[in-house]
Motif scaffolding. Structure first.
Motif, mmCIF file in Angstrom:
data_model
loop_
_atom_site.group_PDB
_atom_site.id
_atom_site.type_symbol
_atom_site.label_atom_id
_atom_site.label_comp_id
_atom_site.label_asym_id
_atom_site.label_seq_id
_atom_site.Cartn_x
_atom_site.Cartn_y
_atom_site.Cartn_z
ATOM 1 N N TYR A 1 6.048 3.436 -0.336
ATOM 2 C CA TYR A 1 5.175 2.271 -0.205
ATOM 3 C C TYR A 1 5.542 1.454 1.030
ATOM 4 O O TYR A 1 6.664 1.509 1.518
ATOM 5 C CB TYR A 1 5.260 1.389 -1.456
ATOM 6 C CG TYR A 1 4.662 2.062 -2.659
ATOM 7 C CD1 TYR A 1 3.305 1.957 -2.932
ATOM 8 C CD2 TYR A 1 5.444 2.838 -3.506
ATOM 9 C CE1 TYR A 1 2.741 2.594 -4.025
ATOM 10 C CE2 TYR A 1 4.889 3.491 -4.602
ATOM 11 C CZ TYR A 1 3.540 3.359 -4.853
ATOM 12 O OH TYR A 1 2.981 4.000 -5.921
ATOM 13 N N LEU B 1 -6.504 -5.321 -4.008
ATOM 14 C CA LEU B 1 -5.623 -4.156 -4.072
ATOM 15 C C LEU B 1 -4.889 -4.080 -5.403
ATOM 16 O O LEU B 1 -4.706 -2.991 -5.958
ATOM 17 C CB LEU B 1 -4.638 -4.161 -2.903
ATOM 18 C CG LEU B 1 -5.261 -3.850 -1.543
ATOM 19 C CD1 LEU B 1 -4.256 -4.081 -0.433
ATOM 20 C CD2 LEU B 1 -5.796 -2.429 -1.507
ATOM 21 N N LEU C 1 0.839 -1.193 0.000
ATOM 22 C CA LEU C 1 0.000 0.000 0.000
ATOM 23 C C LEU C 1 0.875 1.245 0.000
ATOM 24 O O LEU C 1 1.996 1.222 0.519
ATOM 25 C CB LEU C 1 -0.889 0.046 1.245
ATOM 26 C CG LEU C 1 -2.087 -0.877 1.290
ATOM 27 C CD1 LEU C 1 -2.700 -0.888 2.681
ATOM 28 C CD2 LEU C 1 -3.120 -0.425 0.287
#
Length: 165
Positions: free
Chosen positions: A69, A117, A12
């Motif tokens: 990230y 995702l 993410l």
């Protein structure tokens, strides 16, 4: 298979991950920390929109994709509980009989989170490619002009001779 991983890794952007959130344990009074990850807008699992649902990963690591990230390891056979506070029509949290916030919970497997995702990221990048550079620049200019107009009344209300120094 000895090389088979026991974890599923989810990546993410750092804006969707909060690390080291401090709290006091109710039973012991000890200071502890936890991590929180939020699902980005446009994420869906099995046809259900899970945008802005949160989960609490045990570990958050620097990502190999870059400093912006984070990699989150999730145990393969263990459910991930995605939770979101239920909001009423007025935008405030709905409270239960004890005065606690009502939370909606979706239980999914880590592989489902990873696939969702990945799909969300592909859809987001595709939407950026569809918009031309001119459209993006035009939208940015309109946004900047709108913010400048919003600031106008505040600037007029401030007088320089009111400042005591």
């Amino acid at each position: 298979m000895p090389n088979e991983s026991k974890s599923v890794y989810v990546t993410l952007h750092k804006n969707f991950v909060r690390e080291g959130i401090s709290y006091t344990d109710r039973e012991t009074g000890e200071q502890r920390t936890f991590n929180s990850a939020t699902m980005p807008r446009g994420t869906s699992i099995d046809g259900r929109d899970v945008s802005f649902f949160e989960f609490s990963p045990l570990y958050v690591n620097e990502s190999r994709k870059g400093e912006d990230y984070r990699d989150i390891p999730l145990l393969k056979g263990r459910e991930v509980w995605l939770q979101k506070t239920v909001l009423g029509e007025d935008g405030n949290p709905v409270l239960d009989a004890d005065g606690g916030k009502v939370r909606e919970t979706v239980k999914v497997m880590p592989e489902q989170v990873r696939l969702a995702l990945d799909q969300q990221r592909q859809d987001y990048l595709a939407s950026l490619k569809q918009r031309s550079l001119h459209d993006r620049a035009d939208a940015a200019t309109r946004g900047a002009l709108g913010r400048a107009q919003d600031d106008q009344p505040r600037r007029q209300g401030l007088a320089h001779d009111d400042i005591p120094f």
